[in-house]
Design a protein around this motif. Structure first.
Motif, short mmCIF file in Angstrom:
data_model
loop_
_atom_site.label_atom_id
_atom_site.label_comp_id
_atom_site.label_asym_id
_atom_site.label_seq_id
_atom_site.Cartn_x
_atom_site.Cartn_y
_atom_site.Cartn_z
N GLY A 90 1.58 14.35 -7.12
CA GLY A 90 2.04 15.24 -6.04
C GLY A 90 2.26 16.67 -6.48
O GLY A 90 2.01 17.61 -5.72
N HIS A 94 7.55 16.72 -3.13
CA HIS A 94 7.38 16.12 -4.45
C HIS A 94 8.69 16.14 -5.24
O HIS A 94 9.00 15.18 -5.96
N ALA A 109 1.63 6.78 -6.67
CA ALA A 109 0.51 7.70 -6.94
C ALA A 109 0.92 9.13 -6.62
O ALA A 109 0.63 10.06 -7.39
N TYR A 110 1.63 9.32 -5.50
CA TYR A 110 2.11 10.66 -5.15
C TYR A 110 3.11 11.17 -6.17
O TYR A 110 3.11 12.35 -6.52
N VAL A 128 0.84 -1.20 0.00
CA VAL A 128 0.00 0.00 0.00
C VAL A 128 0.88 1.25 0.00
O VAL A 128 0.61 2.21 -0.74
N LEU A 129 1.93 1.25 0.81
CA LEU A 129 2.86 2.38 0.83
C LEU A 129 3.52 2.58 -0.53
O LEU A 129 3.67 3.72 -1.01
N HIS A 130 3.90 1.49 -1.16
CA HIS A 130 4.56 1.57 -2.46
C HIS A 130 3.61 2.13 -3.52
O HIS A 130 3.99 3.02 -4.30
N PHE A 131 2.39 1.61 -3.56
CA PHE A 131 1.40 2.16 -4.50
C PHE A 131 1.14 3.64 -4.19
O PHE A 131 1.00 4.45 -5.09
N GLY A 132 1.06 3.97 -2.91
CA GLY A 132 0.85 5.36 -2.51
C GLY A 132 1.98 6.26 -2.96
O GLY A 132 1.75 7.38 -3.43
N PHE A 133 3.22 5.78 -2.84
CA PHE A 133 4.36 6.56 -3.29
C PHE A 133 4.28 6.82 -4.78
O PHE A 133 4.48 7.94 -5.25
#
Length: 129
Positions: A24, A38, A19-20, A12-17
């Motif tokens: 971002g 960013h 996506a950011y 989840v953190l990796h996907f979030g990164f």
């Protein structure tokens, strides 16, 4: 169970990164101070791709998988979860180019917003006489 949960959290953190990394810069249109975060994220992304580094989140995922009794993967996160899922692997270069263009557009927007908020004051040359 604990390491499986940890693996999920890391994913989840990796996907979030990622996506950011993609959006971002657009968030910085609203929250300008976040542009520095960013810039760091984009710099890290470029470094990982350019230097062919293993992301620490990928290493952590593989470690957590092995600790939970699963087999770790030889491939990286993007190769495993995005290539041939989001885009065909042979077009990885195009996906990177599109991402770079999206980031560039977002940064241009940040610069334009900053100029609107803080217009350069026009200097008036006055004679001191």
């Amino acid at each position: 169970m604990g390491y499986q949960l940890l693996t999920t959290v890391i994913l989840v953190l990796h996907f979030g990164f990622l996506a950011y990394l993609a959006v971002g810069g657009f968030l910085a249109w609203r929250w300008p101070r976040t542009i520095w975060l960013h810039l760091l994220a984009a710099g890290w992304g470029v470094l990982v791709v350019a230097a062919n580094l293993t992301c620490p989140l990928t290493a952590a995922e593989h470690w957590a998988r092995r600790r939970s009794g699963q087999v770790g993967f030889d491939e990286g996160f993007v190769d495993r979860y995005l290539a041939d899922v989001i885009y065909p692997e042979q077009y990885a270069w195009l996906a990177r180019l599109v991402l770079a263009l999206v980031v560039a557009v977002s940064w241009v927007g940040v610069l334009r917003a900053a100029r609107r908020r803080h217009p350069r004051s026009s200097l008036r040359w006055r004679s001191s006489h």
